[in-house]
Design a protein around this motif. Sequence first.
Motif, mmCIF file in Angstrom:
data_model
loop_
_atom_site.group_PDB
_atom_site.id
_atom_site.type_symbol
_atom_site.label_atom_id
_atom_site.label_comp_id
_atom_site.label_asym_id
_atom_site.label_seq_id
_atom_site.Cartn_x
_atom_site.Cartn_y
_atom_site.Cartn_z
ATOM 1 N N GLY A 32 -10.168 16.872 30.598
ATOM 2 C CA GLY A 32 -9.193 17.349 31.584
ATOM 3 C C GLY A 32 -7.989 16.430 31.679
ATOM 4 O O GLY A 32 -6.843 16.897 31.762
ATOM 5 N N ILE A 33 -8.228 15.122 31.656
ATOM 6 C CA ILE A 33 -7.127 14.155 31.739
ATOM 7 C C ILE A 33 -6.224 14.247 30.515
ATOM 8 O O ILE A 33 -4.986 14.258 30.635
ATOM 9 C CB ILE A 33 -7.683 12.725 31.919
ATOM 10 N N VAL A 34 -6.818 14.310 29.333
ATOM 11 C CA VAL A 34 -6.022 14.417 28.112
ATOM 12 C C VAL A 34 -5.263 15.752 28.094
ATOM 13 O O VAL A 34 -4.094 15.808 27.704
ATOM 14 C CB VAL A 34 -6.903 14.245 26.857
ATOM 15 N N GLY A 35 -5.926 16.809 28.545
ATOM 16 C CA GLY A 35 -5.242 18.108 28.639
ATOM 17 C C GLY A 35 -4.046 18.039 29.578
ATOM 18 O O GLY A 35 -2.970 18.582 29.278
ATOM 19 N N TRP A 36 -4.230 17.386 30.721
ATOM 20 C CA TRP A 36 -3.120 17.223 31.664
ATOM 21 C C TRP A 36 -1.999 16.387 31.039
ATOM 22 O O TRP A 36 -0.818 16.688 31.210
ATOM 23 C CB TRP A 36 -3.592 16.580 32.964
ATOM 24 N N ARG A 41 3.364 16.082 29.159
ATOM 25 C CA ARG A 41 4.314 15.546 28.177
ATOM 26 C C ARG A 41 5.171 16.647 27.568
ATOM 27 O O ARG A 41 6.388 16.513 27.468
ATOM 28 C CB ARG A 41 3.565 14.814 27.065
ATOM 29 N N TYR A 42 4.543 17.747 27.154
ATOM 30 C CA TYR A 42 5.284 18.759 26.389
ATOM 31 C C TYR A 42 5.863 19.878 27.242
ATOM 32 O O TYR A 42 6.810 20.537 26.826
ATOM 33 C CB TYR A 42 4.391 19.332 25.282
ATOM 34 N N VAL A 43 5.303 20.116 28.406
ATOM 35 C CA VAL A 43 5.827 21.184 29.259
ATOM 36 C C VAL A 43 6.697 20.610 30.379
ATOM 37 O O VAL A 43 7.808 21.074 30.613
ATOM 38 C CB VAL A 43 4.672 22.042 29.834
ATOM 39 N N LEU A 44 6.181 19.613 31.066
ATOM 40 C CA LEU A 44 6.912 19.035 32.197
ATOM 41 C C LEU A 44 7.859 17.913 31.774
ATOM 42 O O LEU A 44 8.673 17.460 32.578
ATOM 43 C CB LEU A 44 5.926 18.506 33.248
ATOM 44 N N ASN A 45 7.703 17.432 30.540
ATOM 45 C CA ASN A 45 8.487 16.319 30.014
ATOM 46 C C ASN A 45 8.346 15.074 30.897
ATOM 47 O O ASN A 45 9.301 14.334 31.104
ATOM 48 C CB ASN A 45 9.962 16.712 29.840
#
Length: 173
Positions: A32-36, A41-45
């Motif tokens: 879950g942490i790695v998914g977040w 990183r890629y969506v919220l920058n």
Amino acid sequence: MRKFMLGIRPFLAGLSRLSLYIAGTGIILMTGIVGWQVFARYVLNDSPSWSEPLSLHLMLWFIMLGAAVGVRESVHLGLDIVRYAMPRSIQRLMDLVSLGLVAFFGAAMVYYGVQLSAGTWGATIPVLGWPGGVDFFPLIVGGAMIALFGLERFIDVALDLEPAADTEVLEAA
């Protein structure tokens, strides 16, 4: 000694099962942490700085607890071709030497893990704010459990008792 070993098996089985559940929970949390982290990183920058050190810490826990359970349940990696080619008495001796070394190695992990933890306690893990010695807690706890489960299996072999494998754990593995 036989009565004592049979008497503590339920406790050791419970400890093994609890370790397996904690390790499984750690894998889920780490995922879950790695998914977040990837989403951030890629969506919220805006990648969270705490995600990598925390996921690595969780990984240490589930690896060490899983290794300890593997020792108790005898599901760890092994090369048994030479062992099976030997007579039963030599197999037993090989098992005793192997399990003695496993228990010794677990005890060494505890000893050196405590030294490492004490030596790095004054440092701080920058992003998490934890004392540096906390990183070695999985090594200490996992080593103690490896030593305990290795010693249990050593005594089982020495007393010629059936292995204490937990069928629920073996089915989950």
